[in-house]
Scaffold this active site. Structure first.
Site, PDB file in Angstrom:
ATOM      1  N   ASN A  76     -10.168  -0.426   0.044  1.00  0.00           N
ATOM      2  CA  ASN A  76      -8.704  -0.374   0.067  1.00  0.00           C
ATOM      3  C   ASN A  76      -8.169  -0.835  -1.298  1.00  0.00           C
ATOM      4  OD1 ASN A  76      -5.968  -0.950   0.436  1.00  0.00           O
ATOM      5  ND2 ASN A  76      -6.242  -1.868   2.444  1.00  0.00           N
ATOM      6  N   CYS A  90       0.819  -1.230   0.000  1.00  0.00           N
ATOM      7  CA  CYS A  90       0.000   0.000   0.000  1.00  0.00           C
ATOM      8  C   CYS A  90       0.845   1.269   0.000  1.00  0.00           C
ATOM      9  CB  CYS A  90      -0.936   0.001   1.195  1.00  0.00           C
ATOM     10  SG  CYS A  90      -1.890  -1.508   1.309  1.00  0.00           S
ATOM     11  N   HIS A 134      -3.535   6.743   2.436  1.00  0.00           N
ATOM     12  CA  HIS A 134      -3.956   5.421   1.991  1.00  0.00           C
ATOM     13  C   HIS A 134      -5.245   5.083   2.740  1.00  0.00           C
ATOM     14  CE1 HIS A 134      -4.231   1.256   1.222  1.00  0.00           C
ATOM     15  NE2 HIS A 134      -3.879   0.884   2.430  1.00  0.00           N
TER      16      HIS A 134
HETATM   17  O1  UT7 Z   1      -3.833  -1.707   3.708  1.00  0.00           O
HETATM   18  C1  UT7 Z   1      -2.977  -1.732   4.793  1.00  0.00           C
HETATM   19  C2  UT7 Z   1      -3.130  -2.924   5.637  1.00  0.00           C
HETATM   20  N1  UT7 Z   1      -4.459  -3.154   6.126  1.00  0.00           N
HETATM   21  C3  UT7 Z   1      -4.884  -2.649   7.277  1.00  0.00           C
HETATM   22  O2  UT7 Z   1      -4.220  -1.834   7.869  1.00  0.00           O
HETATM   23  C4  UT7 Z   1      -6.173  -3.164   7.829  1.00  0.00           C
HETATM   24  C5  UT7 Z   1      -6.169  -3.035   9.306  1.00  0.00           C
HETATM   25  N2  UT7 Z   1      -7.245  -3.757   9.999  1.00  0.00           N
HETATM   26  C6  UT7 Z   1      -8.544  -3.430   9.939  1.00  0.00           C
HETATM   27  O3  UT7 Z   1      -8.947  -2.544   9.206  1.00  0.00           O
HETATM   28  C7  UT7 Z   1      -9.490  -4.146  10.894  1.00  0.00           C
HETATM   29  O4  UT7 Z   1      -8.750  -4.915  11.785  1.00  0.00           O
HETATM   30  C8  UT7 Z   1     -10.534  -5.052  10.179  1.00  0.00           C
HETATM   31  C9  UT7 Z   1     -11.571  -4.208   9.469  1.00  0.00           C
HETATM   32  C10 UT7 Z   1      -9.850  -5.968   9.207  1.00  0.00           C
HETATM   33  C11 UT7 Z   1     -11.274  -5.888  11.203  1.00  0.00           C
HETATM   34  O5  UT7 Z   1     -11.836  -5.066  12.204  1.00  0.00           O
HETATM   35  P1  UT7 Z   1     -11.684  -5.433  13.764  1.00  0.00           P
HETATM   36  O6  UT7 Z   1     -12.400  -4.423  14.509  1.00  0.00           O
HETATM   37  O7  UT7 Z   1     -10.213  -5.598  14.023  1.00  0.00           O
HETATM   38  O8  UT7 Z   1     -12.482  -6.775  13.837  1.00  0.00           O
HETATM   39  P2  UT7 Z   1     -11.977  -8.229  14.252  1.00  0.00           P
HETATM   40  O9  UT7 Z   1     -11.129  -8.808  13.180  1.00  0.00           O
HETATM   41  O10 UT7 Z   1     -11.429  -8.183  15.655  1.00  0.00           O
HETATM   42  O11 UT7 Z   1     -13.370  -8.978  14.302  1.00  0.00           O
HETATM   43  C12 UT7 Z   1     -14.396  -8.622  15.201  1.00  0.00           C
HETATM   44  C13 UT7 Z   1     -15.534  -9.601  14.994  1.00  0.00           C
HETATM   45  C14 UT7 Z   1     -15.107 -11.066  14.997  1.00  0.00           C
HETATM   46  O12 UT7 Z   1     -16.144 -11.829  15.603  1.00  0.00           O
HETATM   47  P3  UT7 Z   1     -15.999 -12.317  17.138  1.00  0.00           P
HETATM   48  O13 UT7 Z   1     -14.743 -13.139  17.168  1.00  0.00           O
HETATM   49  O14 UT7 Z   1     -15.886 -11.043  17.944  1.00  0.00           O
HETATM   50  O15 UT7 Z   1     -17.257 -13.088  17.346  1.00  0.00           O
HETATM   51  C15 UT7 Z   1     -15.044 -11.410  13.537  1.00  0.00           C
HETATM   52  O16 UT7 Z   1     -15.270 -12.788  13.283  1.00  0.00           O
HETATM   53  O17 UT7 Z   1     -16.141  -9.372  13.725  1.00  0.00           O
HETATM   54  C16 UT7 Z   1     -16.198 -10.585  12.992  1.00  0.00           C
HETATM   55  N3  UT7 Z   1     -16.056 -10.281  11.584  1.00  0.00           N
HETATM   56  C17 UT7 Z   1     -17.099  -9.976  10.781  1.00  0.00           C
HETATM   57  N4  UT7 Z   1     -18.417  -9.913  11.021  1.00  0.00           N
HETATM   58  C18 UT7 Z   1     -19.220  -9.564  10.001  1.00  0.00           C
HETATM   59  C19 UT7 Z   1     -14.903 -10.190  10.855  1.00  0.00           C
HETATM   60  N5  UT7 Z   1     -15.202  -9.845   9.584  1.00  0.00           N
HETATM   61  C20 UT7 Z   1     -16.555  -9.715   9.514  1.00  0.00           C
HETATM   62  C21 UT7 Z   1     -17.448  -9.370   8.492  1.00  0.00           C
HETATM   63  N6  UT7 Z   1     -18.771  -9.300   8.779  1.00  0.00           N
HETATM   64  N7  UT7 Z   1     -17.050  -9.075   7.244  1.00  0.00           N
END
Ligand code: UT7
Length: 327
Positions: A284, A115, A254
């Site tokens: 993204n 990125c 980004h």
């Molecule tokens: O481009 C440069 C590199 N990329 C980044 O910098 C991305 C950085 N990370 C992020 O943007 C975030 O971490 C994400 C958007 C990827 C995820 O958000 P989060 O707040 O960190 O969520 P999480 O991964 O901790 O997941 C929270 C919950 C989980 O469920 P439980 O375990 O709490 O029951 C996931 O299974 O949300 C669930 N989950 C979803 N639910 C509905 C994960 N993806 C989804 C989804 N829809 N698409």
């Protein structure tokens, strides 16, 4: 007399026509529009057609940038393409773009900095122009991330989109790149990667069965690094320019997650109105993200001559960096 600077004298972008909305994704994986919009800020993203590869998107963005700069393809001497979704592992996507746009006298190569690729490429081009090796350079960030997205993995497939942005660079009398800051941390290579398809793990029935040709991401861990390092990059680049956040018209980042950008804004003390956002429309787009965001600030007349802008990015590698430009 001030030192001659290198500036961006033309910008272009190309976004594929097809729009994939959060509602479309609800039908593909176990997710909701509400989760995606509140956790990421994304409503829709563009998806390239089966006939389009990264070079096709990049060539279209490049042609617009050249037109805006008033240059012909034959006048380009350096063509750098930043991408993590090259048409093929080799030859470089830059060479495919060279053929498409007929930039026959350009030296062409790709860089892989995820990125942050567009910002790395801007800096490389700047060096060649500053030391008078070349006069005109074309820098392109292009991605067909839909080709490396696992459409069965809800934790990643909602995040990414396809697109391309391009910029023409040359020495300028007014404005130009004032300062930059680039960094990398190879200790964190495992946080975001495609495990198979390279020399470490060539394609096999096993890698296909295990879906190892798709990107794998540790999102929560990356999130923490992204906030800290994007804030640090912006501050360090501004510091090198002898400027502070108060001088900035727009921070053009980004676009990985709106929550990352809100946290960065808070950390560096910049109001959200000064952060250019288009994540809602495109998600993204990795190396294309910052290039397209810059393109839109120009197209929508958000920035004018003399304004100070900061381009900032963070990505797999890890890589991160920022560039301060007087427009
Ligand atoms: O481009 C440069 C590199 N990329 C980044 O910098 C991305 C950085 N990370 C992020 O943007 C975030 O971490 C994400 C958007 C990827 C995820 O958000 P989060 O707040 O960190 O969520 P999480 O991964 O901790 O997941 C929270 C919950 C989980 O469920 P439980 O375990 O709490 O029951 C996931 O299974 O949300 C669930 N989950 C979803 N639910 C509905 C994960 N993806 C989804 C989804 N829809 N698409």
């Amino acid at each position: 007399m001030r030192e001659e600077r290198v500036g961006i004298v033309g910008v272009g972008a190309y976004l594929p026509e097809r729009i994939l909305t959060n509602y479309d994704l609800e039908k593909m994986v176990d997710t909701t529009d509400d989760w995606i919009i509140t956790r990421t800020g994304i409503r829709e993203r563009r998806i390239a057609s089966d006939r389009e590869a990264a070079s096709d998107l990049g060539a279209k963005a490049a042609e617009e940038a050249l037109k805006n700069a008033g240059l012909t393809p034959a006048e380009i001497e350096l063509l750098i393409c930043a991408t993590i979704t090259p048409d093929m592992l080799f030859p470089s996507t830059a060479c495919f773009i060279q053929r498409k746009i007929k930039a026959k006298d350009a030296v062409c190569f790709d860089i892989s900095a995820a990125c942050t690729g567009y910002i790395y490429a801007l800096n490389i081009a700047e060096q060649f122009l500053k030391n008078n090796t070349y006069k005109n350079a074309l820098v392109i960030g292009t991605e067909k991330l839909s080709a490396i997205t696992d459409w069965k993995d809800r934790s990643t497939c909602v995040l990414f989109g396809d697109g391309a942005g391009a910029s023409v660079l040359r020495k300028v009398k007014n404005g130009g790149i004032i300062s930059s800051y680039l960094a990398s941390d190879g200790e964190q290579v495992d946080l975001l990667k495609i495990p198979a398809g390279g020399s470490r793990m060539p394609a096999s029935f096993y890698t296909l069965k295990e879906r190892l040709h798709f990107l794998k991401m540790e999102g929560t861990e990356l999130f923490k690094h992204a906030v800290k390092l994007m804030a640090e990059a912006a501050e360090k680049a501004l510091n090198r320019a002898g400027l502070s956040c108060k001088d900035v018209t727009y921070l053009i980042p980004h676009q990985a997650n709106i929550r990352i950008l809100q946290a960065v804004a808070k950390k560096i003390g910049l109001p959200m109105e000064k952060i250019y956002l288009n994540i809602e429309k495109y998600g993204n787009m990795s190396s294309a993200s910052t290039a397209v965001a810059l393109y839109e600030t120009v197209k929508f007349k958000k920035i004018k001559k003399g304004d100070i802008i900061v381009l900032v990015a963070f990505g797999s590698g890890l890589t991160w960096g920022a560039t301060v430009i007087e427009w």
